[in-house]
Design a protein around this motif. Sequence first.
Motif, mmCIF file in Angstrom:
data_model
loop_
_atom_site.group_PDB
_atom_site.id
_atom_site.type_symbol
_atom_site.label_atom_id
_atom_site.label_comp_id
_atom_site.label_asym_id
_atom_site.label_seq_id
_atom_site.Cartn_x
_atom_site.Cartn_y
_atom_site.Cartn_z
ATOM 1 N N TYR A 1 1.304 -1.140 0.438
ATOM 2 C CA TYR A 1 0.107 -0.097 -0.036
ATOM 3 C C TYR A 1 0.693 1.013 -0.208
ATOM 4 N N VAL A 2 2.278 1.155 0.159
ATOM 5 C CA VAL A 2 2.592 2.806 0.023
ATOM 6 C C VAL A 2 3.275 2.778 -1.243
ATOM 7 N N PHE A 3 3.177 4.132 -1.564
ATOM 8 C CA PHE A 3 3.511 3.877 -3.192
ATOM 9 C C PHE A 3 4.036 5.376 -3.212
ATOM 10 N N THR A 4 5.680 4.977 -2.835
ATOM 11 C CA THR A 4 6.734 6.350 -2.207
ATOM 12 C C THR A 4 6.590 7.168 -3.696
ATOM 13 N N ASP A 5 6.419 6.863 -4.268
ATOM 14 C CA ASP A 5 6.585 8.023 -5.877
ATOM 15 C C ASP A 5 6.087 8.851 -6.201
ATOM 16 N N TRP A 6 4.784 8.759 -5.369
ATOM 17 C CA TRP A 6 3.180 9.296 -5.514
ATOM 18 C C TRP A 6 3.642 9.849 -5.367
ATOM 19 N N ASP A 7 2.808 11.481 -6.229
ATOM 20 C CA ASP A 7 2.530 12.856 -5.941
ATOM 21 C C ASP A 7 1.733 13.281 -6.118
ATOM 22 N N PRO A 8 0.786 13.292 -5.395
ATOM 23 C CA PRO A 8 -0.784 13.825 -5.507
ATOM 24 C C PRO A 8 -1.069 14.764 -6.134
ATOM 25 N N THR A 9 -0.449 15.795 -6.899
ATOM 26 C CA THR A 9 -1.044 16.757 -7.321
ATOM 27 C C THR A 9 -0.844 16.356 -9.001
ATOM 28 N N LYS A 10 -0.865 15.069 -8.511
ATOM 29 C CA LYS A 10 -0.239 14.553 -10.281
ATOM 30 C C LYS A 10 -1.045 12.848 -10.526
ATOM 31 N N PRO A 11 -1.555 13.133 -12.399
ATOM 32 C CA PRO A 11 -1.958 11.806 -12.028
ATOM 33 C C PRO A 11 -0.309 10.445 -11.681
ATOM 34 N N TYR A 12 -1.539 9.641 -11.527
ATOM 35 C CA TYR A 12 -0.688 8.286 -11.650
ATOM 36 C C TYR A 12 -0.850 6.942 -11.927
#
Length: 495
Positions: free
Chosen positions: A479-490
Amino acid sequence: MTSSNVSRRSLLRTAALGAGTMALGGGLSACGSGSPSSSADTLTYWDWYVTQAPWVDKEIELFEKAHSGVGVKKTTQQNAKYPDLVALANRSGNPPDVFMIPQVPSVAEQVAKGWLHPLDEWATPKWQSRFPEGTFLEGANVFDGKVYSAPLKGSGAQLQLYIHHGVFTSVGLTNPDGSVKIPRTWDEVTSAAQTITKKSGGKSYGFGFGNADGIGVLAWWLDLFVRGAGAPGGAPTAPGTGMDYRVGKWTFGTDRAYADFLELFVEWKKRGFFHPNSVSLSDEAARAFFERGKFGMTVGGVWNQPEWTQHKFTDYSLVTLPSPTATPKGYWYADPVGNGAFAAVSAKSKKAHEAFQWLDALTSPAAGRRWVQDLNGVSVYPEGNDPDGIDSKPFAAFVGMTEQVLRGPVPLVRNPELAGVAPSVPKPDISDVVAGVYTGQIKDVQGALSSLADKKFQLLSDAVAAVAKKGKKVSTSDYVFTDWDPTKPYTTKKA
């Protein structure tokens, strides 16, 4: 409320199970037409849609015209009791032929209990291809490779702040050109509420809601306001939701946005900005109060709009993601898991083929387009969300808010073996905590938030461990996505 999803959505397991001794016959007829028993040529169908009822009724009429000799007997159950009633019906061996899938227990558990009929006999690859890519997802609507449901709705802004133009105009909350001054930040919302409460002469309050139904309305306020503050998990009330995937945990106690908003929420109450009957009003009554201008702002979903439109009330605006700053630091995130499981054919149905035809009709592109045109929400089919043909300005604004919905991480895509993970619901959950803070029963806000976050992660850890014991390769690190920037689509990649 709707349903929706949003729900209206999130029902507490304890509330559902608490009615376990309810007489089946009486419970089943809560809002509808009674027992699921049907004649040989009539399908029974259950939902909890109230404001969306005109759309359902129209779909039934069209279906019956297209399928001579096959009727649909609809029963609309009470939202708060729906999971319990579905469970009772299945335990009694007399469930409806088709039913909206309750939020509890999880879809995986419902499949494991043998409630749902696999659709593969009819849901061929060609049939599946009519839906957008990625619609059918193991763990959401597919289990062990078998399809059990299909989506109706697309992902939209789940909650909005509704603004009553008449109330705002009456107290001078207007721009130089006479248009309504729409609040978009926390400070602007506070200022508007203060002006309404002070200048209306007691006719209106700044805010209002209806919390008597026990459907988690107060959590909607927290959910709406903290997302734009940069808490991407928000505060949804459905089981297992609300995690911040950057760290794979609930951050109620570590992200200051939660405590900051609840502090502001209590301050609004102390200053008399809320309608004094809010706690005892039903959600339906609160919707009527807002329409009549008894308060200037309320939080809800798009499900409010059909009823207001039926009443010729369109003098309002809506905004989403009100934030402490001018630019939101977080957004709504598409929910391929929650939206993918709309309704199912009962495994007990003796008319499974006809039941699938009804499910097929409900999830068709044409029905999706009518879903949009009737102001119920956005369709899973992007082409159905064309603003052309939508006369309602507020609803067109809602459709435009899909730009504020981004793709987010989907743990099930990276590891489909998570499909069986079904964490229990803590008691109290987030809606209880917000209600306790609002009523003053909870004084240690930070402590309550931290404790709840820890409980939710422990329940997830226990659920993961239970699945791991069955030989599945699962971990809380999934459940960990360290490369996720919440301001951009992933885009989630498969492991």
